[in-house]
Design a protein around this motif. Structure first.
Motif, short mmCIF file in Angstrom:
data_model
loop_
_atom_site.label_atom_id
_atom_site.label_comp_id
_atom_site.label_asym_id
_atom_site.label_seq_id
_atom_site.Cartn_x
_atom_site.Cartn_y
_atom_site.Cartn_z
N ALA A 46 -46.80 69.27 7.75
CA ALA A 46 -47.05 70.17 8.88
C ALA A 46 -48.07 69.57 9.84
N SER A 47 -49.15 69.04 9.29
CA SER A 47 -50.21 68.46 10.13
C SER A 47 -50.07 66.96 10.32
N ARG A 48 -49.22 66.32 9.48
CA ARG A 48 -49.03 64.87 9.47
C ARG A 48 -50.34 64.15 9.14
N LYS A 49 -51.13 64.77 8.29
CA LYS A 49 -52.41 64.20 7.87
C LYS A 49 -52.31 63.76 6.40
N ARG A 50 -52.95 62.64 6.08
CA ARG A 50 -53.04 62.22 4.68
C ARG A 50 -54.06 63.11 4.00
N VAL A 51 -53.68 63.65 2.84
CA VAL A 51 -54.55 64.58 2.13
C VAL A 51 -55.06 64.01 0.81
#
Length: 383
Positions: free
Chosen positions: A318-323
């Motif tokens: 959804a955010s295209r962020k690495r978590v």
């Protein structure tokens, strides 16, 4: 005394034989039993058995208990797919009359997924792609009615099988294009990735006649940044990654493929260290949490695209962020279970070792390193 002992032994033997004849000891019988109801952790491990490839295997294992549930023979260089509701197993394979030579017969073998019993076969053209097992070589339509089989002679085409009528419906030529990606909405439609970076989409009528062939504009540059043909899906979209870490999402529901704007897995610092995706089945998506897992390695270079994972990177789609950055366990194959309590399976194809991780929380938690299964597994699917 010796004579008496021998006589007693002989008498005992006659008594045993008489008892057997009278049915005192029952004879063993064989039968077919159903496996226990499946859980999301039931594993289907495709093993080409590289040391004796005419005798490939599909291993079925309970991922919770590591109990070995059964095996399906898959012949030579097979592709394996499961029906959408996981009730049947399809094996597109080759058999030779003299095992490793002689007359060639290509078939789709059908097995009951509850008993593993062989239900029958559909003879297909002798053009089935004899390639390393991968999910992009054999796929069902979204409704499970059709089966799409990748061919290579080396000219490329797709055999379309009607699973309900148990017959070949058509063979569709796909020159210069490879892999089968079925439409998530339309039964008689599939796409194939082409050498110029575009996607070909073919639409068929119910009789298998081609209604349309639409080729999209190129969505990647095959010379500068090729795309892995391996894929996973979310919300009807197909997700691919490129050799240099771009994510490409495609909507394949319409008559022509529609590519969404690509985005990168890499930060500037990651790119400086030459982090790249690598492996065979290197992407896995858990739809409910919208989490993408990708096998990654640093110091990437030309030809390192099959390198195993030094790390597994987790992204929020959804955010295209690495978590999260997870130890890679030298994985060349990744898959994740469905449902509310997902587990990530990381298969080291060189050591034949599977590490199972709980990825239901904010941080991945290793659960177990599983015992060796089979010989040379290369594809892993879950229930």
């Amino acid at each position: 005394m010796k004579a008496i002992a021998w006589a007693l032994k002989g008498l005992a033997g006659l008594t045993m034989m008489s008892s057997l004849a009278a049915g005192a000891v029952g004879l063993d019988t064989t039968g077919v039993v159903k496996m226990a109801p499946p859980t999301p952790q039931r594993m289907y491990l495709v093993d080409p058995a590289f040391n004796h490839m005419i005798d490939g295997r599909l291993h079925i294992v309970d991922g919770d208990s590591e109990r070995y549930l059964g095996v399906v023979s898959t012949g030579y260089s097979a592709s394996v797919a499961l029906s959408p509701e996981r009730k049947e197993i399809y094996v597109a394979t080759t058999y030779y009359a003299r095992l490793n030579h002689g007359e060639r017969t290509d078939v789709v073998d059908i097995h009951d997924a509850e008993t593993l019993s062989w239900k029958g076969e559909i003879v297909i053209p002798t053009r089935h792609a004899q390639a390393m097992a991968a999910r992009n070589l054999l796929q069902t339509s979204a409704d499970g009615r059709l089966l799409f089989v990748q061919n290579a002679t080396p000219a490329t085409s797709v055999t379309v099988v009607d699973l309900q009528a148990r017959k070949v419906l058509a063979e569709v030529q796909t020159p210069g294009c490879w892999s089968v990606y079925p439409s998530p909405t339309t039964r008689g439609r599939f796409s194939a990735m082409c050498g110029n970076g575009s996607m070909l989409t073919v639409s068929l009528d119910d009789a298998g006649k081609v209604l349309s062939r639409k080729q999209s504009a190129p969505f990647f540059d095959p010379d500068q940044d090729p795309v892995f043909t391996n894929f996973d899906r979310i919300d009807g979209r197909f997700v691919f990654v490129s050799y240099h870490g771009k994510v490409h999402e495609l909507d394949l529901s319409g008559e022509e493929a529609r590519a969404l704007p690509p985005w990168s897995l890499l930060s500037a610092a990651d790119a400086k260290k030459a982090w790249r995706p690598g492996g065979y089945q290197l992407v896995a998506i858990h739809e409910a949490s919208k989490r993408l897992f990708v096998g990654m390695h640093d110091k990437g270079e030309e030809g390192s695209h099959k390198n195993p994972a030094k790390e597994i990177w987790a992204f929020d789609l959804a955010s295209r962020k690495r978590v999260e950055r997870i130890p890679g366990h030298e994985a060349g194959v990744l898959t994740v279970s469905r449902g509310d309590a997902p587990r990530l399976y990381a298969l080291d194809v060189e050591k034949n070792r599977i590490v199972q991780l709980d990825v239901s929380g904010p941080k991945a938690r290793p659960l177990r390193t599983m015992k060796t299964i089979g010989e040379t597994p290369i594809q892993l699917e879950l229930q």
